[in-house]
Scaffold this active site. Structure first.
Site, mmCIF file in Angstrom:
data_model
loop_
_atom_site.group_PDB
_atom_site.id
_atom_site.type_symbol
_atom_site.label_atom_id
_atom_site.label_comp_id
_atom_site.label_asym_id
_atom_site.label_seq_id
_atom_site.Cartn_x
_atom_site.Cartn_y
_atom_site.Cartn_z
ATOM 1 N N TYR A 1 0.840 -1.210 0.000
ATOM 2 C CA TYR A 1 0.000 0.000 0.000
ATOM 3 C C TYR A 1 0.871 1.254 0.000
ATOM 4 C CZ TYR A 1 -2.952 -3.739 1.797
ATOM 5 O OH TYR A 1 -3.590 -4.936 1.978
ATOM 6 N N TYR B 1 -12.638 -7.722 5.787
ATOM 7 C CA TYR B 1 -11.438 -7.734 4.951
ATOM 8 C C TYR B 1 -11.122 -9.191 4.612
ATOM 9 C CZ TYR B 1 -6.790 -7.397 3.097
ATOM 10 O OH TYR B 1 -5.703 -7.513 2.253
ATOM 11 N N ASP C 1 -13.989 -17.089 7.038
ATOM 12 C CA ASP C 1 -12.592 -16.719 6.787
ATOM 13 C C ASP C 1 -11.892 -16.633 8.145
ATOM 14 O OD1 ASP C 1 -10.226 -15.387 6.432
ATOM 15 O OD2 ASP C 1 -11.024 -13.876 5.066
HETATM 16 C C1 LIG Z 1 -9.374 -12.222 7.422
HETATM 17 C C2 LIG Z 1 -8.361 -12.170 6.323
HETATM 18 N N1 LIG Z 1 -8.623 -12.777 5.159
HETATM 19 C C3 LIG Z 1 -7.735 -12.778 4.149
HETATM 20 C C4 LIG Z 1 -6.521 -12.143 4.263
HETATM 21 C C5 LIG Z 1 -5.551 -12.140 3.106
HETATM 22 O O1 LIG Z 1 -4.469 -12.969 3.387
HETATM 23 P P1 LIG Z 1 -3.074 -12.791 2.590
HETATM 24 O O2 LIG Z 1 -2.536 -11.452 2.984
HETATM 25 O O3 LIG Z 1 -2.249 -13.952 3.063
HETATM 26 O O4 LIG Z 1 -3.389 -12.870 1.149
HETATM 27 C C6 LIG Z 1 -6.206 -11.485 5.459
HETATM 28 C C7 LIG Z 1 -4.929 -10.757 5.612
HETATM 29 O O5 LIG Z 1 -4.796 -9.850 6.396
HETATM 30 C C8 LIG Z 1 -7.151 -11.499 6.518
HETATM 31 O O6 LIG Z 1 -6.914 -10.878 7.676
#
Ligand SMILES: Cc1ncc(COP(=O)(O)O)c(C=O)c1O
Length: 435
Positions: free
Chosen positions: A18, A146, A247
């Site tokens: 970023y 996220y 997730d």
């Molecule tokens: C809840 C969640 N899902 C997905 C991701 C994405 O993972 P990566 O950065 O390994 O692609 C993150 C990363 O911060 C996350 O916190």
């Protein structure tokens, strides 16, 4: 002597997350890391309050993980997973399925959290496609989520703080409802689920899945919500024939005080993503876990042909990463991780509470090994980050949030130092605000 000025070169040529390549912000050169400490090139030592974006749960330079990597490297670092297989993948899958909710019986080993989210979404879409229900191709989620930076994942990140504006017209248009505000079941009221219930009822014919971060929403706002919300979501997904993707990339492997955050609600998803702490922060690896029912659905081609899951990254099931992940899980299970996380929770709750009285502080919240101080206004990163470093702590605030998610092995003195530094820096900043 090597005359290569690597930091100058790096600054001119290497992108950071970023960040602008033309006006790069300050970065600190790390020479090595040990336990909970990052040792900078200039010799300064920082107590790591971030666990390297939440994955280094055992800290750094961990003998057991080093040994696992070294031993696997002698055998093979990588072989393709198409047409070949290996023991580290099988052992890791067995360990993961043993830890996950019972219904999880199948694993897809992906190469990062974001990719695992792509695979989970694809699995849900293929589940309905294979059954001739092509119209079920949208996702429903809550705001402040996220799920990663790839295109499928971006589409389900928060529509305001995520990248929907930047890529408008290029992301799939999914459905969003407000996130619950109740933090615990004690604060729960049925009105918390009303909008979600209305949306899922109205759109059930076009919904493939609901996707959520269970209990803690991470990079979309470090928010915590009541387990009852998840229980209601599970029931509504069942009622309306919609799959549930959880997730657990940020929450998995003990961070919230349970091995997986869905355990707080006692529910099981249809598809679950794990990553981050999976390898103890040693290297990139993620996994998508699912049920026999989803597997049957994905392969239930309407023409009776039997379809396949259309994903296969080059580094799928990388043996080195699998071997380290296995060692990391074994190390976690052999450690008193629950006591450690609950001790961190109790200490952070007690110590960060004092920040509540400071000017500019909107909220203080703690769950498991996660401590958050939310400000009324976004913090000035360029100003605040060096203030933490000068005081010997590594934290990386974002937006209005100053937070810590330390390695589980942190001792109470180091953790107190993090809490005190957060208080001191915010006092300085809020004196400036008040002045
Ligand atoms: C809840 C969640 N899902 C997905 C991701 C994405 O993972 P990566 O950065 O390994 O692609 C993150 C990363 O911060 C996350 O916190």
């Amino acid at each position: 002597m090597d005359s290569f000025r690597w930091q100058d070169f790096e600054r001119a040529h290497v992108w950071h997350p970023y960040a602008s390549m033309l006006a790069p912000s300050k970065v600190y050169a790390v020479a090595r890391a040990e336990g909970v400490r990052l040792i900078l090139k200039d010799g300064r030592e920082l107590i790591d309050g971030m666990a390297s974006w939440w994955c280094a749960i055992h800290g750094y330079n961990v003998p057991e993980l080093n040994a696992a990597a070294a031993a696997q490297m002698q055998r093979m670092s990588h072989v393709m997973f198409g047409g070949l297989t290996h023991e580290p993948a099988a052992r890791l899958a067995e360990r993961l399925l043993g830890l996950a909710p019972d219904a999880m019986q199948h694993v897809f080993l992906a190469d990062s959290g974001s990719v695992s989210v792509e695979v989970a979404i694809k699995m849900a879409l293929q589940y309905w496609l294979a059954q001739g229900r092509k119209g079920k191709n949208r996702l429903l989620t809550i705001r402040h989520g996220y799920h990663g930076d790839t295109f499928g994942a971006m589409g389900v990140c928060d529509p305001d703080t995520g990248m929907h504006h930047l890529f408008s017209g290029m992301l799939t248009e999914h459905l969003f409802v407000d996130a619950p505000t109740a933090r615990s079941d004690a604060e729960w009221q049925d009105s918390q689920i009303t909008e979600f219930k209305e949306k899922i009822e109205a759109h059930r014919g076009e919904l493939a899945a609901v996707i959520l971060e269970p209990i803690v929403q991470g990079a979309g706002g470090m928010r915590m919500y009541a387990p009852e919300f998840l229980r209601r979501v599970r029931a509504l997904c069942d009622e309306h024939d919609v799959l549930l993707i959880l997730d657990e990339i940020a929450t998995g492997f003990g961070r919230t005080g349970r091995m997986f955050a869905c355990e707080h609600a006692g529910i099981t998803p249809d598809i679950m993503c794990v990553g981050k702490a999976l390898t103890g922060g040693y290297m990139t690896l993620a996994a998508v876990l699912t049920t026999p029912e989803v597997v049957r659905g994905v392969h239930a081609d309407a023409n009776g042909q039997g379809s396949v899951l259309m994903h296969g990254p080059t580094f799928m099931a990388n043996p080195l990463a699998c071997a380290v992940a296995l060692a990391s899980i074994d190390l976690l299970l052999a450690s008193p991780w629950q006591q450690r996380v609950s001790a961190i929770e109790e200490q952070l709750a007690r110590e960060l509470e004092s920040c509540r009285g400071l000017a500019g502080v909107a909220d203080v919240r703690v769950l498991g090994a996660i401590g958050v101080v939310e400000m009324h206004q976004p913090v000035d990163m360029a100003r605040i980050q060096p203030m933490f470093v000068e005081r010997g702590v590594w934290l990386r605030p974002f937006g209005k949030l100053i937070y810590t998610m330390p390695p589980f092995i942190i001792d109470s003195n180091d953790l107190s130092h993090i809490s005190n530094v957060i208080y001191d820096v915010l006092s300085d900043v809020s004196t400036a605000i008040a002045g």
